[in-house]
Design a protein around this motif. Structure first.
Motif, PDB file in Angstrom:
ATOM      1  N   ARG A 138       0.829  -1.134  -0.026  1.00  0.00           N
ATOM      2  CA  ARG A 138       0.000  -0.043   0.022  1.00  0.00           C
ATOM      3  C   ARG A 138       0.807   1.351   0.054  1.00  0.00           C
ATOM      4  O   ARG A 138       0.761   2.091  -0.648  1.00  0.00           O
ATOM      5  N   GLU A 139       1.867   1.304   0.768  1.00  0.00           N
ATOM      6  CA  GLU A 139       2.869   2.516   1.004  1.00  0.00           C
ATOM      7  C   GLU A 139       3.524   2.856  -0.383  1.00  0.00           C
ATOM      8  O   GLU A 139       3.613   3.928  -0.677  1.00  0.00           O
ATOM      9  N   ALA A 140       3.854   1.598  -1.074  1.00  0.00           N
ATOM     10  CA  ALA A 140       4.602   1.682  -2.334  1.00  0.00           C
ATOM     11  C   ALA A 140       3.891   2.274  -3.485  1.00  0.00           C
ATOM     12  O   ALA A 140       4.129   3.000  -4.046  1.00  0.00           O
ATOM     13  N   LEU A 141       2.776   1.878  -3.242  1.00  0.00           N
ATOM     14  CA  LEU A 141       1.454   2.336  -4.405  1.00  0.00           C
ATOM     15  C   LEU A 141       1.156   3.663  -4.059  1.00  0.00           C
ATOM     16  O   LEU A 141       1.305   4.572  -5.334  1.00  0.00           O
ATOM     17  N   ILE A 142       1.064   4.340  -3.040  1.00  0.00           N
ATOM     18  CA  ILE A 142       1.045   5.712  -2.767  1.00  0.00           C
ATOM     19  C   ILE A 142       2.185   6.445  -3.225  1.00  0.00           C
ATOM     20  O   ILE A 142       2.047   7.370  -3.905  1.00  0.00           O
ATOM     21  N   SER A 143       3.406   5.924  -2.834  1.00  0.00           N
ATOM     22  CA  SER A 143       4.722   6.683  -3.285  1.00  0.00           C
ATOM     23  C   SER A 143       4.670   6.693  -4.882  1.00  0.00           C
ATOM     24  O   SER A 143       5.112   7.499  -5.500  1.00  0.00           O
ATOM     25  N   ALA A 144       4.456   5.436  -5.531  1.00  0.00           N
ATOM     26  CA  ALA A 144       4.340   5.421  -6.931  1.00  0.00           C
ATOM     27  C   ALA A 144       3.577   6.413  -7.510  1.00  0.00           C
ATOM     28  O   ALA A 144       3.842   7.172  -8.813  1.00  0.00           O
ATOM     29  N   PHE A 145       2.366   6.546  -6.932  1.00  0.00           N
ATOM     30  CA  PHE A 145       1.325   7.575  -7.458  1.00  0.00           C
ATOM     31  C   PHE A 145       1.952   9.013  -7.274  1.00  0.00           C
ATOM     32  O   PHE A 145       1.830   9.886  -8.294  1.00  0.00           O
ATOM     33  N   GLN A 146       2.612   9.242  -6.380  1.00  0.00           N
ATOM     34  CA  GLN A 146       3.166  10.694  -5.870  1.00  0.00           C
ATOM     35  C   GLN A 146       4.366  10.772  -6.847  1.00  0.00           C
ATOM     36  O   GLN A 146       4.431  12.012  -7.088  1.00  0.00           O
ATOM     37  N   ALA A 147       4.986  10.017  -7.409  1.00  0.00           N
ATOM     38  CA  ALA A 147       6.158   9.882  -8.401  1.00  0.00           C
ATOM     39  C   ALA A 147       5.716   9.951  -9.726  1.00  0.00           C
ATOM     40  O   ALA A 147       6.345  10.222 -10.610  1.00  0.00           O
ATOM     41  N   GLY A 148       4.132  10.176  -9.903  1.00  0.00           N
ATOM     42  CA  GLY A 148       3.877  10.248 -11.162  1.00  0.00           C
ATOM     43  C   GLY A 148       3.385   9.058 -12.176  1.00  0.00           C
ATOM     44  O   GLY A 148       2.892   9.148 -13.178  1.00  0.00           O
ATOM     45  N   LYS A 149       3.464   7.972 -11.153  1.00  0.00           N
ATOM     46  CA  LYS A 149       2.978   6.627 -12.043  1.00  0.00           C
ATOM     47  C   LYS A 149       1.455   6.418 -11.722  1.00  0.00           C
ATOM     48  O   LYS A 149       1.039   6.441 -10.727  1.00  0.00           O
ATOM     49  N   ALA A 150       0.818   5.983 -12.759  1.00  0.00           N
ATOM     50  CA  ALA A 150      -0.656   5.932 -12.641  1.00  0.00           C
ATOM     51  C   ALA A 150      -1.135   4.474 -13.046  1.00  0.00           C
ATOM     52  O   ALA A 150      -2.297   4.057 -12.501  1.00  0.00           O
ATOM     53  N   GLU A 151      -0.147   3.586 -13.756  1.00  0.00           N
ATOM     54  CA  GLU A 151      -0.704   2.239 -13.875  1.00  0.00           C
ATOM     55  C   GLU A 151       0.424   1.247 -13.674  1.00  0.00           C
ATOM     56  O   GLU A 151       1.610   1.509 -14.048  1.00  0.00           O
ATOM     57  N   ILE A 152      -0.109   0.093 -13.134  1.00  0.00           N
ATOM     58  CA  ILE A 152       0.790  -1.051 -12.979  1.00  0.00           C
ATOM     59  C   ILE A 152       0.148  -2.181 -13.389  1.00  0.00           C
ATOM     60  O   ILE A 152      -0.933  -2.393 -13.120  1.00  0.00           O
ATOM     61  N   ALA A 153       0.927  -3.327 -14.026  1.00  0.00           N
ATOM     62  CA  ALA A 153       0.206  -4.379 -14.749  1.00  0.00           C
ATOM     63  C   ALA A 153       1.183  -5.501 -13.980  1.00  0.00           C
ATOM     64  O   ALA A 153       2.551  -5.597 -14.020  1.00  0.00           O
ATOM     65  N   LEU A 154       0.450  -6.497 -13.729  1.00  0.00           N
ATOM     66  CA  LEU A 154       1.104  -7.705 -13.037  1.00  0.00           C
ATOM     67  C   LEU A 154       0.499  -9.070 -13.813  1.00  0.00           C
ATOM     68  O   LEU A 154      -0.632  -9.176 -13.912  1.00  0.00           O
ATOM     69  N   ASN A 155       1.366  -9.736 -14.203  1.00  0.00           N
ATOM     70  CA  ASN A 155       1.002 -11.278 -14.659  1.00  0.00           C
ATOM     71  C   ASN A 155       1.472 -12.244 -13.739  1.00  0.00           C
ATOM     72  O   ASN A 155       2.567 -12.201 -13.185  1.00  0.00           O
ATOM     73  N   PHE A 156       0.521 -12.857 -13.678  1.00  0.00           N
ATOM     74  CA  PHE A 156       0.903 -14.141 -12.530  1.00  0.00           C
ATOM     75  C   PHE A 156      -0.107 -15.406 -12.873  1.00  0.00           C
ATOM     76  O   PHE A 156      -1.021 -15.542 -13.816  1.00  0.00           O
ATOM     77  N   ARG A 157       0.290 -16.447 -12.337  1.00  0.00           N
ATOM     78  CA  ARG A 157      -0.578 -17.780 -12.512  1.00  0.00           C
ATOM     79  C   ARG A 157      -1.180 -17.725 -11.147  1.00  0.00           C
ATOM     80  O   ARG A 157      -0.939 -17.269 -10.086  1.00  0.00           O
ATOM     81  N   TYR A 158      -2.478 -18.436 -11.071  1.00  0.00           N
ATOM     82  CA  TYR A 158      -3.023 -18.949 -10.103  1.00  0.00           C
ATOM     83  C   TYR A 158      -3.926 -20.308 -10.179  1.00  0.00           C
ATOM     84  O   TYR A 158      -4.210 -20.619 -11.332  1.00  0.00           O
ATOM     85  N   ILE A 159      -4.412 -20.924  -9.212  1.00  0.00           N
ATOM     86  CA  ILE A 159      -5.050 -22.036  -9.050  1.00  0.00           C
ATOM     87  C   ILE A 159      -6.570 -21.639  -9.121  1.00  0.00           C
ATOM     88  O   ILE A 159      -7.200 -21.023  -8.275  1.00  0.00           O
ATOM     89  N   ALA A 160      -7.489 -22.067 -10.201  1.00  0.00           N
ATOM     90  CA  ALA A 160      -8.974 -21.789 -10.118  1.00  0.00           C
ATOM     91  C   ALA A 160      -9.542 -22.796  -9.370  1.00  0.00           C
ATOM     92  O   ALA A 160      -9.099 -23.984  -9.091  1.00  0.00           O
ATOM     93  N   ARG A 161     -10.401 -22.054  -8.193  1.00  0.00           N
ATOM     94  CA  ARG A 161     -10.814 -22.698  -7.288  1.00  0.00           C
ATOM     95  C   ARG A 161     -11.870 -23.900  -7.711  1.00  0.00           C
ATOM     96  O   ARG A 161     -11.995 -25.028  -7.134  1.00  0.00           O
ATOM     97  N   GLU A 162     -12.652 -23.793  -8.681  1.00  0.00           N
ATOM     98  CA  GLU A 162     -13.548 -24.473  -9.000  1.00  0.00           C
ATOM     99  C   GLU A 162     -13.051 -25.710  -9.674  1.00  0.00           C
ATOM    100  O   GLU A 162     -13.552 -26.706  -9.556  1.00  0.00           O
ATOM    101  N   THR A 163     -11.834 -25.667 -10.377  1.00  0.00           N
ATOM    102  CA  THR A 163     -11.522 -26.951 -11.009  1.00  0.00           C
ATOM    103  C   THR A 163     -10.094 -27.333 -10.829  1.00  0.00           C
ATOM    104  O   THR A 163      -9.634 -28.258 -11.079  1.00  0.00           O
ATOM    105  N   ASP A 164      -9.311 -26.444  -9.738  1.00  0.00           N
ATOM    106  CA  ASP A 164      -8.084 -26.649  -9.400  1.00  0.00           C
ATOM    107  C   ASP A 164      -7.030 -26.851 -10.472  1.00  0.00           C
ATOM    108  O   ASP A 164      -5.948 -27.173 -10.613  1.00  0.00           O
ATOM    109  N   GLU A 165      -7.552 -26.079 -11.661  1.00  0.00           N
ATOM    110  CA  GLU A 165      -6.653 -25.817 -12.817  1.00  0.00           C
ATOM    111  C   GLU A 165      -5.679 -24.636 -12.730  1.00  0.00           C
ATOM    112  O   GLU A 165      -6.172 -23.640 -12.212  1.00  0.00           O
TER     113      GLU A 165
END
Length: 195
Positions: free
Chosen positions: A133-160
């Motif tokens: 949270r603190e890093a996001l506030i600092s990023a905004f104050q430094a002029g950054k407006a967007e961040i994109a994160l790519n990740f994998r996750y396990i779907a709860r319904e299918t365990d896929e």
């Protein structure tokens, strides 16, 4: 509103639209305070100011929130956080309850829950440091407006194992002054497989 100054309320704040020939519509903010004089009479002091720019920022902010809130078929969830006040504003996700996300919880708790879901997929501690949270506030104050994160996750319904992309948009809410994060997470499995 001004009449309320002289009744039970001692202060009022209103914003209204006005028209001026040659200028068009503009917004006015009026803040008033009633003071009781020694003789029992009340005197009202009212400060008027041009609120047009404030209204323009509010309209842009609301439009951005609406655009991101329109769920497409690949949307896993939309989350709005008040980073300054450490609060969750809203959650739109079918999986929120299943993931144990408390909509009345803190932004810190929400981010920690996301860390658990994406555990080990973003790399080292420095990757996680950028979305605290603190890093996001600092990023905004430094002029950054967007961040994109790519990740994998396990779907709860299918365990896929699936892929996702979270887009985090940072903005200052013109009404509250708080720095907010609007996160939209999309399932990117088909895109990842086609590469």
């Amino acid at each position: 509103s001004l009449q309320r100054l002289f009744s039970d309320e001692n202060a009022v704040s209103i914003v209204y639209r006005n028209w001026r020939t040659g200028y068009g519509y503009f917004w006015i903010s009026a803040v008033g305070q009633a003071i009781e004089e020694p003789d029992g009479a009340k005197t009202a002091y009212v400060l008027y100011s041009d609120a047009t720019e404030q209204k323009r920022r509010e309209t842009e902010f609301d439009k951005r929130v609406r655009e991101l809130s329109v769920l497409n078929p690949n949307t896993i969830g939309v989350f709005q956080l008040d980073l300054t006040r450490n609060a969750i504003i809203r959650i739109e996700s079918r999986a929120a309850a299943a993931l144990g996300i408390d909509p009345r919880g803190t932004a810190d708790a929400f981010i920690e829950k996301c860390r658990e879901i994406m555990a080990g997929d973003l790399g080292g501690p420095e990757d996680w440091a950028q979305i605290r949270r603190e890093a996001l506030i600092s990023a905004f104050q430094a002029g950054k407006a967007e961040i994109a994160l790519n990740f994998r996750y396990i779907a709860r319904e299918t365990d896929e194992l699936r892929w996702a992309t979270s887009y985090i948009y940072l903005a200052q809410n013109p009404r509250t002054g708080s720095v907010e994060a609007l996160a939209c997470t999309l399932d990117a499995t088909e895109e990842a497989i086609s590469r």
